[in-house]
Write a protein that holds these residues in place. Structure first.
Motif, PDB file in Angstrom:
ATOM      1  N   TYR A 143       0.835  -1.204   0.000  1.00  0.00           N
ATOM      2  CA  TYR A 143       0.000   0.000   0.000  1.00  0.00           C
ATOM      3  C   TYR A 143       0.868   1.251   0.000  1.00  0.00           C
ATOM      4  N   GLU A 146      -7.628   2.465   7.434  1.00  0.00           N
ATOM      5  CA  GLU A 146      -7.011   1.185   7.775  1.00  0.00           C
ATOM      6  C   GLU A 146      -7.447   0.688   9.148  1.00  0.00           C
ATOM      7  N   ARG A 150     -10.531  -2.917   6.383  1.00  0.00           N
ATOM      8  CA  ARG A 150     -10.012  -1.747   5.662  1.00  0.00           C
ATOM      9  C   ARG A 150     -11.162  -1.185   4.831  1.00  0.00           C
TER      10      ARG A 150
END
Length: 983
Positions: free
Chosen positions: A554, A739, A764
């Motif tokens: 990410y 998150e 998430r």
């Protein structure tokens, strides 16, 4: 005590014993790591999701857990409709992972069942079974039974592995997995008092078979792993030393109390269907069909089948299982169809009703299983679509099935000579044929002529058996034809045939189905691709193996890390191919999941490099399919396993490496993934809240999105959705990623959980302004403007009740537009116009073609008129007209023949056509000419033979072809002599 109260009381009791509540797993048998259990079709036990905990492969959140697990078992589907069997049920469970074992598990079970504070069951009405070799369990139960005033031998019985080892048959043919001996608990349900004196094992088995003892609880003592294969089939197995069992790292407990059965016991009912779990369902069924449960036992059985199947269907759909033709989808489709058929035939439900019964399931269970209400739209839509499709199938195929059955019965009656029994004389056969041919199509629940006939026939089988050694059968090939032609399900054919006393050759059906599947596969060049990670891992070497790989992709698309797992791929000759499967301690490569494809790129180390062409997950590891390149050592291609092991043992690859994702490819994937979220939101806004994702593919070059919707989208709907997505893109809205949120918090925020996906306690969440909010673990753009143009390529059917959209973004959509523009330019150039004037030019061209067709038709009509020039001669009392054509087609030749024969019953007409190197002969014979012996088929056949061809047909009209143009005139000239020979 209601079932609701029982569920809460059970969970509360085990909380007092130090257990932590845990949510039910999905009916799709995923374990707690998200891995699908391929050995199971459905989740049928509370322990399924906990297998990694039992094996020590994953750490549970607490060593003691308790829950209520939703389960589906279909092994007894034909028994559903009696008073106890169910396909969907709830299993109340308590679990210990290396904590307490037999002593505490048995003590907890006894306390909960008999204590006045909890269930307060009478110990006199309880009995227990243990595995035949489990002396410890027998002794522990004996303490409680003796304290209650009973002799252990009168209440505790030793049984074999088929009943008292989980899973049943674990020593021979049971499914692989954690296993161990179990102890079952039973409650006396008979009206007479339970046995009080000496009571043997044989007494228990007799009464249990008679239904007097009802199993309500099962304690499994997990100790071993059954691998599915015997170590030594020749060695006799005994005790816990059974072949094929490996000890687990610790001892565990897996228990299950049936909610429905125990609620039946506590309520003093004779049936699980009398509990509060089913009463709202029967009330909804009465509102939908008008039938009140309890009015008639025969129809009550059908109502129980419907009540059971609606529960199973609703929970399956809520867990992402949709009706289909294979696997779980087929089971769901079969249950829905069976319930609908029962509603039509037994309860008289002429209109769709099944989706209306869903409301009763929500009333009974929606307070505990919130997904039933959250997914109302998709559940109702799916049930409506499936019932509507099945009703269409019944209308199309039912009439044909009845004809098949009636034909079998008719043939058998006249073959066995019992016509008199049916009051039929020799003309009866014709009466039956009339009955078959002039039947009016009606709904299943209405009496038809065929049904009346079959009802008569069904009463004759005793008579027929005296004259016939076996009952009649519907051929398997014919049963398959009903399925292949009308989609008529085999199980429906079997059920309806049984009502007429006719068996179905199921084995023959399966053979016909298999042959059709093989033909289908042979006609296709496409193979199913399961992914490159299906290669065999024949060797695994690691200097520092980790239980999990940590994904850092990410934040980073290139990252310094360490290679910790490597497995070479060998060919059929056991030689290294130069390809490997490798795993990194920390990886920027996204593993294929959630519809998003795996990343590609490079892994560079000192003296070597890997080209990565796919990334995937297995357990807790993220693996890369990779090809070794730029290696400074010896070539690995062709190495045998010992040699390559020596190379890997040097640790040459277990060093710091630089992992680099193909960034351009990843960006295209991100564009398509965020666009998928926007498309999902737009579809729900345009079509309704019943739309839910049913599958997706997020690739670098395109996206594919499957969604629940019962009909094809109209062109304006497709255009509206495309417009909404592009408007969201042009708004340049930031894409926010939240998150590690608690699941409940994300749901409260309105985040959509994808249909059928499994989520943990932490999730998430991906948010695009006020337009889209979904739970997602994939990769996305930073703001919507990065997506570029969104273009829908097509909308089509993916499955029953599921539609599919394929679309492009970014570079793909730009390339598509470029291609469309180039196509328009080429088309315009062919018509000598500009792209802007192309529609006008096409319309002019079409009009020109229409005028040309009219002109040609006029010419053909004139050619027909020219048939007046045919050679007409007398042949006895008949006329022979012969016309030869050197240009034209079959249609023109037939028109001329019709014109020459019109109004001439005593005329024989022959028209020959010689065009493009082929010869065609058309012959027509009037009725008076036929009466004199003229035969069109025979005549034209003999004429064609003279020209090297053949053909034939009916006495009044026939055609034939020739191969030798040089014989055309001679063949026409021979017509007179050949006709004379016929007369």
């Amino acid at each position: 005590m209601t079932a609701r109260e029982l569920r809460q009381k059970y969970l509360a009791f085990f909380e007092t014993k130090g257990h932590q509540r845990y949510p039910s797993g999905s009916l799709v048998p995923y374990d707690v790591t998200g891995k699908l259990d391929e050995s199971l079709l459905f989740n049928g036990a509370g322990m399924v999701q906990f297998k990694p905990f039992f094996r020590g492969a994953a750490t549970p959140p607490h060593p003691r857990l308790t829950n209520s697990q939703k389960c589906v078992r279909t092994g007894d589907i034909e028994s559903v409709g009696d008073l106890t069997h169910l396909t969907f049920f709830e299993m109340l469970g308590n679990f210990s992972f290396g904590d307490y074992f037999k002593k505490d598990a048995i003590a907890y079970s006894w306390e909960f069942m008999t204590s006045k504070e909890w269930l307060g069951l009478d110990p006199a009405r309880l009995s227990f079974t243990v595995f035949e070799d489990d002396d410890e369990a027998f002794a522990l139960w004996s303490e409680h039974v003796r304290a209650a005033g009973f002799e252990p031998e009168h209440r505790i019985f030793r049984l074999g592995e088929e009943t008292n080892y989980w899973p049943a048959g674990a020593f021979s043919n049971g499914p692989p997995g954690p296993c161990g001996p179990n102890s079952e608990m039973f409650y006396w349900t008979a009206k007479e008092p339970p046995p009080s004196g000496p009571y043997t094992r044989e007494d228990y088995l007799r009464d249990e078979a008679a239904g007097k003892w009802l199993e309500i609880w099962n304690d499994v003592f997990i100790q071993f792993e059954w691998k599915g294969t015997l170590r030594d089939p020749e060695r006799p197995a005994s005790g816990y030393e059974k072949a094929g069992l490996d000890p687990l790292p610790f001892q565990s407990v897996d228990t299950g109390m049936g909610l429905e059965r125990t609620a039946t016991v506590l309520g003093g009912f004779q049936s699980v269907y009398d509990t509060d779990l089913f009463q709202p369902v029967f009330a909804a069924l009465e509102r939908a069909t008008g039938y009140a449960y309890g009015a008639d036992e025969g129809r009550d059985r059908a109502a129980r089948i419907i009540a059971d199947h609606i529960r199973t269907a609703v929970f399956c759909i809520a867990d992402g299982i949709l009706p289909g033709n294979t696997g779980r989808g087929y089971v769901l489709r079969r249950l829905i169809r069976r319930a609908v058929l029962k509603g039509q035939r037994a309860l008289g439900a002429e209109k769709p009703f099944f989706h209306l019964v869903y409301e009763g399931v929500v009333e009974a269970l929606g307070d505990h299983y919130h997904e039933l209400g959250d997914l109302r739209d998709v559940i109702v839509e799916t049930l409506q679509n499936e019932e509507a499709q099945f009703r269409r199938t019944l209308v199309a195929g039912y009439d044909s099935l009845l004809k098949e059955l009636a034909s079998i019965a008719r043939d058998l009656i006249f073959r066995t000579g019992i016509s008199a029994f049916l009051n039929l004389d020799s003309s009866g056969e014709g009466e039956i044929d009339e009955m078959l041919l002039h039947k009016e199509t009606r709904w299943l629940n209405q009496i038809t002529n065929h049904q009346e006939f079959l009802q008569v026939i069904s009463g004759c089988w005793d008579e027929i058996e005296h004259a016939q050694s076996e009952l009649p059968k519907l051929e398997g090939e014919r049963a398959f034809k009903l399925y292949d032609t009308y989609g008529f399900p085999l199980e429906v054919t079997v059920e309806l045939a049984a009502e007429a006393g006719i068996e179905v050759d199921v084995e023959g059906y399966e053979m016909a189905l298999k042959e059709a599947q093989e033909r289908s596969r042979g006609a296709s060049e496409m193979d199913t691709v399961y992914g490159s990670h299906s290669g065999t891992l024949v060797l695994s070497v690691a200097s520092d193996a980790l239980p999990v790989s940590r994904f850092v992709g990410y934040r980073f698309t290139d990252h310094t890390t360490r290679l910790v797992q490597i497995s070479p791929i060998f060919d059929e000759e056991n030689r290294a191919t130069g390809r490997f499967q490798v795993s990194l301690a920390e990886t920027p490569f996204y593993a294929e999941s959630g519809g998003q494809v795996g990343d590609t790129g490079r892994i560079d180390g000192p003296g070597f490099a890997f080209h990565v062409d796919n990334t995937w997950k297995a357990g807790g590891l993220i693996w890369n399919d990779a090809e070794l390149a730029d290696f400074e050592g010896p070539s690995v291609v062709g190495m045998d396993p010992p040699t390559i092991r020596q190379l890997l043992d040097t640790g040459v690859f277990f060093k710091d490496v630089r992992a680099t994702v193909d960034l351009a490819r990843r960006r295209n994937i991100c564009r398509n993934h965020t666009a998928t979220h926007l498309l999902h939101a737009a579809l729900r806004a345009a079509l309704g809240k019943h739309v839910t994702q049913a599958g997706s593919l997020v690739a670098p070059d395109h996206l594919r999105f499957d969604f629940t919707h019962g009909k094809a989208m109209a062109p304006d709907e497709v255009a509206r959705v495309e417009e909404m997505v592009n408007a969201a893109i042009l708004a340049a809205t930031p894409v926010a990623v939240h998150e590690d949120l608690p699941l409940d918090e994300a749901r409260k925020a309105g985040a959509m959980a994808l249909f059928g996906e499994k989520y943990g306690d932490r999730v998430r969440m991906v948010q695009v302004g006020q337009f889209s909010l979904e739970l997602c673990g994939g990769c996305h753009v930073n703001q919507t403007s990065e997506i570029g143009l969104f273009k829908i390529l097509n909308e089509s059917s993916a499955a029953s009740g599921v539609r599919r959209i394929e679309a492009l973004t970014g570079e793909g959509s730009v390339e598509w537009v470029r291609g469309q523009v180039e196509t328009l330019r080429e088309a315009a150039a062919l018509l000598r116009t500009t792209p802007g004037e192309l529609p006008t030019a096409i319309e002019k061209t079409l009009e020109t073609l229409r005028e040309e067709r009219k002109r040609l038709e006029r010419m053909r009509t004139q050619a027909v008129d020219s048939g007046a020039d045919a050679d007409i001669s007398a042949v006895g009392e008949l006329e022979l007209a012969v016309q030869g054509l050197r240009d034209g087609d079959m249609k023109e030749a037939t028109l001329i023949a019709d014109r020459l024969a019109e109004g001439k019953p005593a005329r024989v007409v022959l028209v020959g056509l010689a065009a493009e190197g082929k010869l065609t002969f058309v012959c027509k014979v009037g009725p008076d000419a036929q009466a004199k012996g003229a035969h069109a088929g025979n005549l034209v056949r003999e004429i064609a033979k003279l020209a090297g061809g053949g053909g034939g047909g009916r006495p009044d009209f026939a055609t034939a072809g020739g191969k030798d143009p040089a014989m055309f005139d001679a063949a026409l000239a021979a017509a007179k002599g050949l006709l004379e020979a016929q007369l």
